[in-house]
Design an enzyme around this catalytic site. Sequence first.
Site, short mmCIF file in Angstrom:
data_model
loop_
_atom_site.label_atom_id
_atom_site.label_comp_id
_atom_site.label_asym_id
_atom_site.label_seq_id
_atom_site.Cartn_x
_atom_site.Cartn_y
_atom_site.Cartn_z
N THR A 110 10.40 9.24 6.06
CA THR A 110 8.95 9.25 6.33
C THR A 110 8.62 9.59 7.78
O THR A 110 7.45 9.50 8.17
CB THR A 110 8.33 7.89 5.99
OG1 THR A 110 8.90 6.88 6.84
CG2 THR A 110 8.59 7.51 4.54
N THR A 113 10.06 1.68 9.10
CA THR A 113 10.04 2.42 7.84
C THR A 113 10.85 1.66 6.81
O THR A 113 11.78 0.91 7.15
CB THR A 113 10.62 3.84 8.00
OG1 THR A 113 10.52 4.53 6.75
CG2 THR A 113 12.06 3.81 8.45
N TYR A 114 10.47 1.83 5.56
CA TYR A 114 11.22 1.28 4.43
C TYR A 114 11.73 2.42 3.55
O TYR A 114 12.23 2.18 2.46
CB TYR A 114 10.32 0.34 3.62
CG TYR A 114 9.69 -0.74 4.48
CD1 TYR A 114 10.38 -1.91 4.78
CD2 TYR A 114 8.42 -0.56 5.03
CE1 TYR A 114 9.82 -2.88 5.58
CE2 TYR A 114 7.84 -1.53 5.84
CZ TYR A 114 8.55 -2.69 6.11
OH TYR A 114 7.99 -3.65 6.92
N ASN A 115 11.56 3.65 4.06
CA ASN A 115 12.01 4.85 3.34
C ASN A 115 11.43 4.93 1.93
O ASN A 115 12.10 5.31 0.98
CB ASN A 115 13.54 4.91 3.29
CG ASN A 115 14.16 4.97 4.67
OD1 ASN A 115 14.84 4.04 5.10
ND2 ASN A 115 13.89 6.05 5.39
N THR A 116 10.16 4.56 1.83
CA THR A 116 9.46 4.65 0.55
C THR A 116 8.12 5.33 0.74
O THR A 116 7.50 5.25 1.80
CB THR A 116 9.22 3.26 -0.07
OG1 THR A 116 8.42 2.48 0.83
CG2 THR A 116 10.52 2.53 -0.33
N GLU A 165 1.68 -0.31 2.45
CA GLU A 165 1.76 0.99 3.10
C GLU A 165 0.48 1.32 3.85
O GLU A 165 0.50 1.95 4.91
CB GLU A 165 2.08 2.07 2.05
CG GLU A 165 3.49 1.93 1.47
CD GLU A 165 3.76 2.87 0.32
OE1 GLU A 165 4.74 3.63 0.40
OE2 GLU A 165 3.01 2.84 -0.68
N CYS A 212 -16.69 -7.25 16.85
CA CYS A 212 -15.68 -7.90 16.03
C CYS A 212 -15.85 -9.41 16.11
O CYS A 212 -15.23 -10.08 16.95
CB CYS A 212 -14.28 -7.48 16.47
SG CYS A 212 -12.98 -8.09 15.37
#
Length: 480
Positions: A386, A374-377, A451, A125
């Site tokens: 999720t 989480t963004y619940n999407t 995401e 890296c």
Amino acid sequence: MIVADSECHSEIKGYLPFTRGGVAGPETREEHREGQARRGSRGPSAFIPVEEILREGAESLEQHLGLEALMSSGRVDNLAVVMGLHPDYLSSFWRLHYLLLHTDGPLASSWRHYIAIMAAARHQCSYLVGSHMTEFLQTGGDPEWLLGLHRAPEKLRKLSEVNKLLAHRPWLITKEHIQALLKTGEHSWSLAELIQALVLLTHCHSLASFVFGCGILPEGDAEGSPASQAPSPPSEQGTPPSGDPLNNSGGFEAARDVEALMERMRQLQESLLRDEGASQEEMENRFELEKSESLLVTPSADILEPSPHPDILCFVEDPAFGYEDFTRRGTQAPPTFRAQDYTWEDHGYSLIQRLYPEGGQLLDEKFQVACSLTYNTIAMHSGVDTSMLRRAIWNYIHCVFGIRYDDYDYGEVNQLLERNLKIYIKTVACYPEKTTRRMYNLFWRHFRHSEKVHVNLLLLEARMQAALLYALRAITRYMT
């Protein structure tokens, strides 16, 4: 790394869009164009269009600059800009990163940066190696050491074996490795020093996964290649990432994939509500099946092995040593690590709290933030639970490192994680230097880039926790 002083505010606004609502002065739009010109159109990632970062992460990252400014001074790097798509996680990550590398501790600052160089070099890296080389010199490190590991003190060279195992096959670490480092002698390690070094090694190994997984570009090389040395197929070379998720997605086919995933999640949740779970024996069999099937989850054969750069190779002993599947055909596999026998919550955390209390608290917070984020999407859907999907990703990463959860049905992994996602996860977690843009584009083709970065945060944390559990278990066995 990841810093924000007064000068840095103007630098990061080269990525951030002009302030909305007319709050900024009349020159803001021009400043934005100048910042773009300094970096070129590629942005901080070879995989993520700069427009996506502007749209999804700019405002939230800008709001968090004040927190970072309190920590140190310098510049905001590309890694921070991409990680800033999830600012709550970035804050948690930075607190541990700052503690490990910049506050007082058992190891001198220059030694810590050298250990970070050793860790990043295992995965070739160059992004992290170069960053820590600079900081090594700035903290008073001996330039001779940068000629290679052979010029470093023997005490640091003795860490090379554990570095190698943690990076590639952490299940091979034993109490004998710990004993060899701690035994009385001129070049021995104290337990406090070793704990800090082990946390730092796992931190940098997993951070290399994030760098490769998100295609992070060097700050001074907007027209160059990603920080990785891994070659990309010819069709990928020189093509900027598309800002339209449909361009690389197969359009409606990708949308159908999202709907199918949503339906599988709904069915699994309904079966759990009806208490139709598998028996303990069946769950164990499903883990063994998933572990065996992971043998077949590998990058395409046409991806060339990265050629280590001599400036990185000089920090690596036994460069041919790499990840091997925990279960290989025709070999005697090591025993499965049953998570219930040595958990982070009940064993690893309590040990590290005794030996490195500041680090233990921040590690635990970071793991919790990553697991609960989480963004619940999901893609174009909102209001989605999720947790089942996030747990499948986390447990699959632990599975490829030989860790099994007795209370988890690994049948969910096969139902929720498509093959392209499994290939990406295993590549980024186990041999991140082989990651390509094509792998990134092929999984979750209708999802937002933020995401996909979220997946990389889970990868970073699950990989780090897996390696730490093996290392801390070895220390526990040494102490008892």
